[in-house]
Design an enzyme around this catalytic site. Sequence first.
Site, short mmCIF file in Angstrom:
data_model
loop_
_atom_site.label_atom_id
_atom_site.label_comp_id
_atom_site.label_asym_id
_atom_site.label_seq_id
_atom_site.Cartn_x
_atom_site.Cartn_y
_atom_site.Cartn_z
N ASP A 18 15.50 14.61 67.45
CA ASP A 18 14.17 14.10 67.24
C ASP A 18 13.27 15.26 66.84
O ASP A 18 13.62 16.44 67.00
CB ASP A 18 13.69 13.43 68.54
CG ASP A 18 12.41 12.66 68.35
OD1 ASP A 18 12.10 12.26 67.22
OD2 ASP A 18 11.69 12.49 69.35
N ASP A 20 9.10 15.32 66.94
CA ASP A 20 7.94 15.52 67.82
C ASP A 20 8.37 15.47 69.28
O ASP A 20 9.08 14.55 69.71
CB ASP A 20 6.87 14.45 67.55
CG ASP A 20 6.16 14.68 66.23
OD1 ASP A 20 5.35 15.61 66.15
OD2 ASP A 20 6.43 13.94 65.28
N ASP A 214 13.39 13.25 73.36
CA ASP A 214 12.46 13.44 74.48
C ASP A 214 12.08 12.12 75.12
O ASP A 214 11.24 12.10 76.01
CB ASP A 214 11.19 14.16 74.01
CG ASP A 214 10.32 13.30 73.12
OD1 ASP A 214 10.86 12.67 72.18
OD2 ASP A 214 9.09 13.25 73.36
#
Length: 292
Positions: A18, A20, A214
């Site tokens: 991922d 961000d 995240d």
Amino acid sequence: MTSRKHHAERDVDCWLTDMDGVLIHENRAIPGAAELIHQWREQGKPFLVLTNNSTYTPRDLSARLARSGIEVPEDQLWTSALATASFLADQSPGGSAFVIGEAGLTTAMHEAGFIMTDADPEYVVLGETRTYSFEAITRAIRLINGGARFIATNPDVTSPSPEGVLPATGAVAALITSATKREPYVVGKPNPMMFRSALNKLGAHSLRTGMIGDRMDTDVVAGIEAGLHTVLVLTGISDQKEIERYPFRPKETLKSVADLLDSNRSSKGASGSSGKSSDDSKSGGKTSQEDD
């Protein structure tokens, strides 16, 4: 436990990550991110950087990462827009679509061979834009009621901005669903379709591919469903309390991507799959959902 983790990591030949909350936070590189990308490139490990945001083209995102000090070529970025275009090109080669979205989506659809039209299209494709038009939404509703199939790039209901959250694809999709009684098929995370299309792009096998994210509710669950080695980092949305809410666990829980650097990994090892890690977990900590 630790030896099993190290063995699992050594078997990872390809990586999906991922963006961000994993590599960058508020347009700043998270410590260790640039070094990890460099490590993969030096080792010749295939990788893709993923984002659910369909607004930007890979060229835009590559430039954004470069400004943060992270060098990722545009052909190693995979967005929900690209995944959507790839899926639809497989479903209906040379098909037609009414598209609501920015350049990231419209460019991907054009490059996949689709015709953009509001005259009896096969699909209505909804993506991210900061200027949702009431007229375009109305047209989408009428086309779906007329038989067009409803597709959404991602389910995210909000996106961040300097002024605060903005309604995003999922929120507008809910509006259209309310008016049409038609649920969209959503291609982006947590649909494992996003990861499977990324694996196809890399020519990789799920058993030897890792996914770093995240978020438990998108990255980890989709990675598990796609059969990937899942790594949760605590520099974004999820923290220890968040992990405990879910009945599933990532294979590894790390403070940040810096723990995946060879020097750090050999000296410290990885935390267990139970999701336990040190308490000072949120080194980059997002306070609201970002464009991942």
